[in-house]
Design an enzyme around this catalytic site. Structure first.
Site, mmCIF file in Angstrom:
data_model
loop_
_atom_site.group_PDB
_atom_site.id
_atom_site.type_symbol
_atom_site.label_atom_id
_atom_site.label_comp_id
_atom_site.label_asym_id
_atom_site.label_seq_id
_atom_site.Cartn_x
_atom_site.Cartn_y
_atom_site.Cartn_z
ATOM 1 N N ASN A 184 -9.929 -3.742 -11.268
ATOM 2 C CA ASN A 184 -11.201 -3.146 -11.699
ATOM 3 C C ASN A 184 -11.980 -4.196 -12.484
ATOM 4 O O ASN A 184 -11.404 -5.164 -12.971
ATOM 5 C CB ASN A 184 -10.937 -1.992 -12.684
ATOM 6 N N ARG A 231 -4.186 4.055 -16.022
ATOM 7 C CA ARG A 231 -3.883 4.670 -14.717
ATOM 8 C C ARG A 231 -4.139 3.688 -13.571
ATOM 9 O O ARG A 231 -3.205 3.104 -13.023
ATOM 10 C CB ARG A 231 -4.687 5.975 -14.562
ATOM 11 N N ASP A 232 -5.402 3.461 -13.244
ATOM 12 C CA ASP A 232 -5.733 2.565 -12.130
ATOM 13 C C ASP A 232 -5.116 1.183 -12.379
ATOM 14 O O ASP A 232 -4.542 0.554 -11.485
ATOM 15 C CB ASP A 232 -7.260 2.449 -12.014
ATOM 16 N N CYS A 281 -5.764 0.155 -5.679
ATOM 17 C CA CYS A 281 -5.129 1.279 -4.981
ATOM 18 C C CYS A 281 -3.983 0.761 -4.122
ATOM 19 O O CYS A 281 -4.182 -0.117 -3.278
ATOM 20 C CB CYS A 281 -6.163 1.985 -4.108
ATOM 21 N N HIS A 306 -17.566 3.118 -10.475
ATOM 22 C CA HIS A 306 -16.215 2.566 -10.667
ATOM 23 C C HIS A 306 -16.105 1.354 -9.732
ATOM 24 O O HIS A 306 -15.955 1.518 -8.519
ATOM 25 C CB HIS A 306 -15.239 3.684 -10.301
ATOM 26 N N HIS A 318 -14.495 -2.317 -8.474
ATOM 27 C CA HIS A 318 -13.414 -3.307 -8.475
ATOM 28 C C HIS A 318 -14.045 -4.676 -8.234
ATOM 29 O O HIS A 318 -15.049 -4.802 -7.529
ATOM 30 C CB HIS A 318 -12.375 -2.967 -7.402
#
Ligand code: COA
Ligand code: ZN
Length: 308
Positions: free
Chosen positions: A249, A15-16, A240, A207, A209
């Protein structure tokens, strides 16, 4: 320093990791990736987001991906959603968990989901009811939890009050997202200490990055504060699309290597994960910043062979 014996990894690469890539993966390619990741021992995988396809075209095939995965018992397949429309789509596709997100920054929230933070929180309450009815757990992200490219440093007090509100609305877990890698280890440790004084550490997650190279140091700082759930993206992809300067990430293979080398068990097969990272790099046709996929596991160099 006493570290935990185990940590849980939430793999957000599909996803990310893919939401900001020029190269679009087919549903079949994504299904293959997710199945390989679960085969490597990852028990929680954020598979897709059910967002507007015009906002994030890379996620337009979300239904096909979520429905196409051969489910491995004991593995949770999560879907990220921005609102009730997304939650309904995710649940109809068989998502095993929902992820909702609200930014700590009003400006970023407006850019990201075209709503005020208050409107997003109201949406969270509705999504939470849908999750409860469907009996799937809800994870709630605080996006830009350490800093925002529009508004600067995020005050710890904002994060604490948002986390409390998210738990009150029914979130099973709250995850702090360092969306553009603006956090530093001292700040991360302070924020998580503050949170864990008031909220259960085993329902908090981090989470990070690696935008400014501090992601692994931030993981260590969060570990010191009692956090044991960490997000990573295989190959170090991610970012994002609505945050200027966003980049990858922390690479899951770098995360697993560091944790395992410190004696924190993750249950992930690092060799298998490295193979996935190299495959992703081939598919995306660009070099990724995944150190361990290049150098190999630390213990290959200083431990007797056979530890793997
Ligand atoms: N999936 C698909 N369609 C959606 C949707 C969703 N999750 N949410 C709303 N829509 C549809 C509505 O049904 C409506 O359709 P219609 O015009 O046919 O009636 C249309 O989109 C507009 O709805 P609205 O609520 O006004 O949405 P919006 O245009 O203000 O967009 C979001 C809001 C949240 C849907 C959009 O900004 C978005 O998808 N953002 C994602 C951001 C993201 O993924 N960031 C990265 C993760 S951190
Ligand atoms: Zn992210």
């Amino acid at each position: 320093m006493k570290l935990p014996l185990e940590a849980t990894i939430v793999e957000v690469g599909p996803r990310d990791g893919l939401q900001n890539e020029k190269k679009m993966l087919s549903a079949e390619q994504k299904v293959h990736l997710v199945e390989r990741l679960s085969g490597a021992g990852l028990k929680r995988i954020e598979v897709v987001s059910f967002v507007h396809p015009k906002a994030v075209p890379q996620m337009a095939n979300a239904e096909k991906v979520m429905k196409g995965i051969k489910r491995r018992p004991g593995t949770q397949y999560l879907a990220l959603v921005p609102n009730t429309v997304g939650a309904e789509r995710a649940l109809a596709s068989g998502a095993g968990g929902l992820g909702f997100f609200v930014s700590a920054s009003e400006t970023h929230n407006m850019h990201n989901v075209r709503m005020s933070r208050q409107a997003s929180m109201a949406e969270l309450a509705r999504v939470s009811r849908l999750a409860t009815e469907a009996r799937v757990p809800l994870r709630s992200y605080i996006v830009t939890a350490f800093g925002c490219p529009y508004e600067g440093k995020t005050p710890a007090s904002t994060v604490v009050s948002m986390a409390k509100q998210m738990f009150d609305e029914g979130a099973a877990e709250v995850c702090l997202g360092d969306t553009t890698g603006m956090g530093n280890p001292a700040q991360v440790e302070t924020v998580f200490y503050e949170l864990t004084r008031q909220l259960p550490a085993n329902r908090l997650a981090a989470h990070f990055h690696n935008t400014r190279g501090a992601a692994l140091a931030n993981v260590y700082a969060a570990l010191r504060a009692g956090i044991t759930t960490f997000d990573g993206a295989v190959g170090g992809t991610g970012g994002c699309p609505f945050a200027p300067g966003a980049s990858g990430n922390v690479a899951t293979e770098d995360l697993v290597n560091m944790l395992e080398d410190m004696g924190v068990h993750t249950g992930v097969d690092l060799d298998e994960l490295i193979t996935c990272a190299l495959e992703i790099e081939d598919i995306l046709e660009r070099p990724l910043s995944n150190s361990v996929a290049r150098a190999g596991p630390s213990w290959r160099l200083h431990d007797p062979p056979g530890r793997l």
